[in-house]
Design an enzyme around this catalytic site. Structure first.
Site, PDB file in Angstrom:
ATOM      1  N   ASP A   1       0.800  -1.168  -0.015  1.00  0.00           N
ATOM      2  CA  ASP A   1      -0.090   0.009  -0.123  1.00  0.00           C
ATOM      3  C   ASP A   1       0.752   1.278  -0.025  1.00  0.00           C
ATOM      4  O   ASP A   1       2.134   1.207  -0.255  1.00  0.00           O
ATOM      5  CB  ASP A   1      -1.128   0.058   1.122  1.00  0.00           C
ATOM      6  CG  ASP A   1      -0.400   0.135   2.557  1.00  0.00           C
ATOM      7  OD1 ASP A   1       0.929   0.438   2.699  1.00  0.00           O
ATOM      8  OD2 ASP A   1      -0.993   0.325   3.525  1.00  0.00           O
ATOM      9  N   HIS A   2       0.363   2.382   0.261  1.00  0.00           N
ATOM     10  CA  HIS A   2       1.140   3.834   0.293  1.00  0.00           C
ATOM     11  C   HIS A   2       2.174   3.550   1.238  1.00  0.00           C
ATOM     12  O   HIS A   2       3.162   4.088   0.988  1.00  0.00           O
ATOM     13  CB  HIS A   2       0.012   4.788   0.187  1.00  0.00           C
ATOM     14  CG  HIS A   2      -0.714   4.897   1.547  1.00  0.00           C
ATOM     15  ND1 HIS A   2      -1.741   4.038   1.749  1.00  0.00           N
ATOM     16  CD2 HIS A   2      -0.648   5.611   2.866  1.00  0.00           C
ATOM     17  CE1 HIS A   2      -2.236   4.010   3.024  1.00  0.00           C
ATOM     18  NE2 HIS A   2      -1.710   4.809   3.627  1.00  0.00           N
TER      19      HIS A   2
ATOM     20  N   CYS B   1       3.141  -3.136   4.097  1.00  0.00           N
ATOM     21  CA  CYS B   1       2.454  -1.832   4.256  1.00  0.00           C
ATOM     22  C   CYS B   1       3.226  -1.200   5.335  1.00  0.00           C
ATOM     23  O   CYS B   1       4.411  -1.349   5.288  1.00  0.00           O
ATOM     24  CB  CYS B   1       0.922  -2.215   4.993  1.00  0.00           C
ATOM     25  SG  CYS B   1       0.893  -3.233   6.330  1.00  0.00           S
ATOM     26  N   GLY B   2       2.547  -0.146   6.079  1.00  0.00           N
ATOM     27  CA  GLY B   2       3.237   0.785   7.054  1.00  0.00           C
ATOM     28  C   GLY B   2       3.702   0.228   8.146  1.00  0.00           C
ATOM     29  O   GLY B   2       5.193   0.206   8.380  1.00  0.00           O
ATOM     30  N   THR B   3       3.015  -1.183   8.397  1.00  0.00           N
ATOM     31  CA  THR B   3       3.700  -1.862   9.491  1.00  0.00           C
ATOM     32  C   THR B   3       3.954  -3.157   9.338  1.00  0.00           C
ATOM     33  O   THR B   3       4.521  -4.142  10.011  1.00  0.00           O
ATOM     34  CB  THR B   3       2.765  -1.935  10.697  1.00  0.00           C
ATOM     35  OG1 THR B   3       1.353  -2.322  10.173  1.00  0.00           O
ATOM     36  CG2 THR B   3       2.430  -0.561  11.310  1.00  0.00           C
ATOM     37  N   GLY B   4       3.180  -3.767   8.239  1.00  0.00           N
ATOM     38  CA  GLY B   4       3.368  -5.085   7.812  1.00  0.00           C
ATOM     39  C   GLY B   4       2.307  -6.177   8.362  1.00  0.00           C
ATOM     40  O   GLY B   4       2.081  -6.987   8.271  1.00  0.00           O
TER      41      GLY B   4
ATOM     42  N   GLY C   1      -1.350  -5.155   8.972  1.00  0.00           N
ATOM     43  CA  GLY C   1      -2.838  -5.181   8.158  1.00  0.00           C
ATOM     44  C   GLY C   1      -2.752  -6.081   7.056  1.00  0.00           C
ATOM     45  O   GLY C   1      -3.663  -7.074   6.679  1.00  0.00           O
TER      46      GLY C   1
ATOM     47  N   HIS D   1      10.813 -23.524   9.634  1.00  0.00           N
ATOM     48  CA  HIS D   1       9.662 -23.995  10.507  1.00  0.00           C
ATOM     49  C   HIS D   1       8.352 -23.949   9.923  1.00  0.00           C
ATOM     50  O   HIS D   1       7.483 -24.769  10.021  1.00  0.00           O
ATOM     51  CB  HIS D   1       9.724 -23.426  11.934  1.00  0.00           C
ATOM     52  CG  HIS D   1      11.179 -23.580  12.629  1.00  0.00           C
ATOM     53  ND1 HIS D   1      11.006 -23.644  14.022  1.00  0.00           N
ATOM     54  CD2 HIS D   1      12.427 -23.793  12.260  1.00  0.00           C
ATOM     55  CE1 HIS D   1      12.388 -23.880  14.340  1.00  0.00           C
ATOM     56  NE2 HIS D   1      12.990 -24.056  13.345  1.00  0.00           N
ATOM     57  N   ASN D   2       8.043 -22.713   9.334  1.00  0.00           N
ATOM     58  CA  ASN D   2       6.684 -22.484   9.105  1.00  0.00           C
ATOM     59  C   ASN D   2       6.408 -22.756   7.477  1.00  0.00           C
ATOM     60  O   ASN D   2       5.295 -22.651   6.988  1.00  0.00           O
ATOM     61  CB  ASN D   2       6.203 -21.223   9.588  1.00  0.00           C
ATOM     62  CG  ASN D   2       6.672 -20.644  10.790  1.00  0.00           C
ATOM     63  OD1 ASN D   2       7.204 -19.894  11.067  1.00  0.00           O
ATOM     64  ND2 ASN D   2       6.176 -21.681  11.676  1.00  0.00           N
TER      65      ASN D   2
ATOM     66  N   ARG E   1       7.353   1.370   7.470  1.00  0.00           N
ATOM     67  CA  ARG E   1       7.735   2.571   8.575  1.00  0.00           C
ATOM     68  C   ARG E   1       8.317   1.845   9.693  1.00  0.00           C
ATOM     69  O   ARG E   1       8.504   2.815  10.602  1.00  0.00           O
ATOM     70  CB  ARG E   1       6.216   2.994   8.946  1.00  0.00           C
ATOM     71  CG  ARG E   1       5.368   3.819   8.082  1.00  0.00           C
ATOM     72  CD  ARG E   1       4.162   4.239   8.329  1.00  0.00           C
ATOM     73  NE  ARG E   1       3.380   4.923   7.214  1.00  0.00           N
ATOM     74  CZ  ARG E   1       2.203   4.980   6.910  1.00  0.00           C
ATOM     75  NH1 ARG E   1       1.310   4.313   7.929  1.00  0.00           N
ATOM     76  NH2 ARG E   1       1.303   5.532   6.010  1.00  0.00           N
TER      77      ARG E   1
ATOM     78  N   ARG F   1       8.232 -32.871  12.053  1.00  0.00           N
ATOM     79  CA  ARG F   1       7.312 -32.264  13.113  1.00  0.00           C
ATOM     80  C   ARG F   1       6.823 -30.952  12.677  1.00  0.00           C
ATOM     81  O   ARG F   1       5.594 -30.439  12.965  1.00  0.00           O
ATOM     82  CB  ARG F   1       8.088 -32.075  14.395  1.00  0.00           C
ATOM     83  CG  ARG F   1       9.275 -31.027  14.537  1.00  0.00           C
ATOM     84  CD  ARG F   1      10.029 -31.209  15.547  1.00  0.00           C
ATOM     85  NE  ARG F   1      10.995 -30.105  16.002  1.00  0.00           N
ATOM     86  CZ  ARG F   1      12.143 -29.953  15.295  1.00  0.00           C
ATOM     87  NH1 ARG F   1      12.361 -30.681  14.468  1.00  0.00           N
ATOM     88  NH2 ARG F   1      12.898 -28.888  15.467  1.00  0.00           N
ATOM     89  N   HIS F   2       7.680 -30.267  11.605  1.00  0.00           N
ATOM     90  CA  HIS F   2       7.176 -28.899  11.027  1.00  0.00           C
ATOM     91  C   HIS F   2       6.155 -29.159  10.066  1.00  0.00           C
ATOM     92  O   HIS F   2       5.094 -28.352  10.114  1.00  0.00           O
ATOM     93  CB  HIS F   2       8.387 -28.407  10.413  1.00  0.00           C
ATOM     94  CG  HIS F   2       9.503 -27.802  11.590  1.00  0.00           C
ATOM     95  ND1 HIS F   2       8.923 -27.118  12.755  1.00  0.00           N
ATOM     96  CD2 HIS F   2      10.817 -28.030  11.724  1.00  0.00           C
ATOM     97  CE1 HIS F   2      10.133 -26.892  13.571  1.00  0.00           C
ATOM     98  NE2 HIS F   2      11.197 -27.227  12.737  1.00  0.00           N
TER      99      HIS F   2
ATOM    100  N   ARG G   1       2.848 -29.622  12.260  1.00  0.00           N
ATOM    101  CA  ARG G   1       2.492 -28.393  12.435  1.00  0.00           C
ATOM    102  C   ARG G   1       1.856 -27.619  11.457  1.00  0.00           C
ATOM    103  O   ARG G   1       0.673 -27.111  11.747  1.00  0.00           O
ATOM    104  CB  ARG G   1       3.482 -27.888  13.380  1.00  0.00           C
ATOM    105  CG  ARG G   1       3.994 -28.483  14.730  1.00  0.00           C
ATOM    106  CD  ARG G   1       5.262 -28.078  15.062  1.00  0.00           C
ATOM    107  NE  ARG G   1       5.439 -28.903  16.300  1.00  0.00           N
ATOM    108  CZ  ARG G   1       6.770 -28.861  16.907  1.00  0.00           C
ATOM    109  NH1 ARG G   1       7.799 -28.045  16.506  1.00  0.00           N
ATOM    110  NH2 ARG G   1       7.015 -29.702  17.897  1.00  0.00           N
TER     111      ARG G   1
HETATM  112  C1  RB5 Z   1      -1.734   3.026   6.556  1.00  0.00           C
HETATM  113  O1  RB5 Z   1      -1.813   4.177   6.966  1.00  0.00           O
HETATM  114  C2  RB5 Z   1      -1.226   1.833   7.162  1.00  0.00           C
HETATM  115  O2  RB5 Z   1      -2.522   1.635   8.342  1.00  0.00           O
HETATM  116  C3  RB5 Z   1      -0.939   0.435   6.694  1.00  0.00           C
HETATM  117  O3  RB5 Z   1      -0.213   0.945   5.802  1.00  0.00           O
HETATM  118  C4  RB5 Z   1      -0.964  -0.655   7.728  1.00  0.00           C
HETATM  119  O4  RB5 Z   1       0.202  -0.308   8.516  1.00  0.00           O
HETATM  120  C5  RB5 Z   1      -2.054  -1.183   8.322  1.00  0.00           C
HETATM  121  O5  RB5 Z   1      -1.572  -2.224   9.038  1.00  0.00           O
END
Ligand code: RB5
Length: 146
Positions: free
Chosen positions: A7-8, A64-67, A69, A97-98, A108, A132-133, A136
């Site tokens: 995403d952005h 995404c911003g955090t990975g 969502g 493992h996964n 970010r 085992r992996h 699972r």
């Molecule tokens: C967008 O602002 C932000 O919410 C998205 O990139 C992400 O971090 C969501 O989990």
């Protein structure tokens, strides 16, 4: 083939990843987004998921911003194992493992230097194949009745 989606909030880091894959001659398909205009991460998670589940792509990278969502969305689909990794130890372990098939990162959260090392670790580490992996992983998709 590696399916790419962001995403952005992940756009700038994804440009670094794309340049890195180009440099290494690794084949990829970029499902966008293609600019920094605000958009909705589930759109790109689903495109990457479909590419993997159809067999078009072997693995995916979602940013995404955090990975968070974008990986939460991807993990709604059976057969998808998306792992948020912001260190190389986790990237190696989630392959071994996964048998994770999607690497998720936060644009970010992590800088490009570390992110590209994480990408290399994720793409170059094989699944251990350990029984085992495997057991699972099969339990993820067929949970026991409570
Ligand atoms: C967008 O602002 C932000 O919410 C998205 O990139 C992400 O971090 C969501 O989990």
């Amino acid at each position: 083939m590696i399916a790419l989606g962001c995403d952005h909030g992940g756009y700038e880091l994804m440009q670094e990843v794309i340049a890195h894959l180009d440099e290494k001659g690794i084949e990829y398909k970029n499902f966008g987004t293609y600019d920094t205009k605000s958009t909705d991460y589930p759109i790109y998670a689903r495109k990457v998921v479909k590419s993997i589940l159809s067999g078009e792509s072997e693995k995916g990278i979602l940013i995404c911003g955090t990975g968070l969502g974008i990986s939460i969305t991807a993990n709604r689909y059976k057969g998808i194992r998306a792992a948020v990794c912001h260190d190389c130890f986790s990237a190696e372990a989630t392959r071994q493992h996964n048998d994770a098939n999607i690497l998720a990162m936060g644009g970010r959260v992590v800088g490009p230097g570390l992110a590209l090392m994480i990408v290399d670790t994720f793409l170059n580490t094989p699944f251990s194949g350990d029984e085992r992996h495997k057991r699972r992983i099969s339990l993820i998709d067929t949970p026991e009745e409570e």
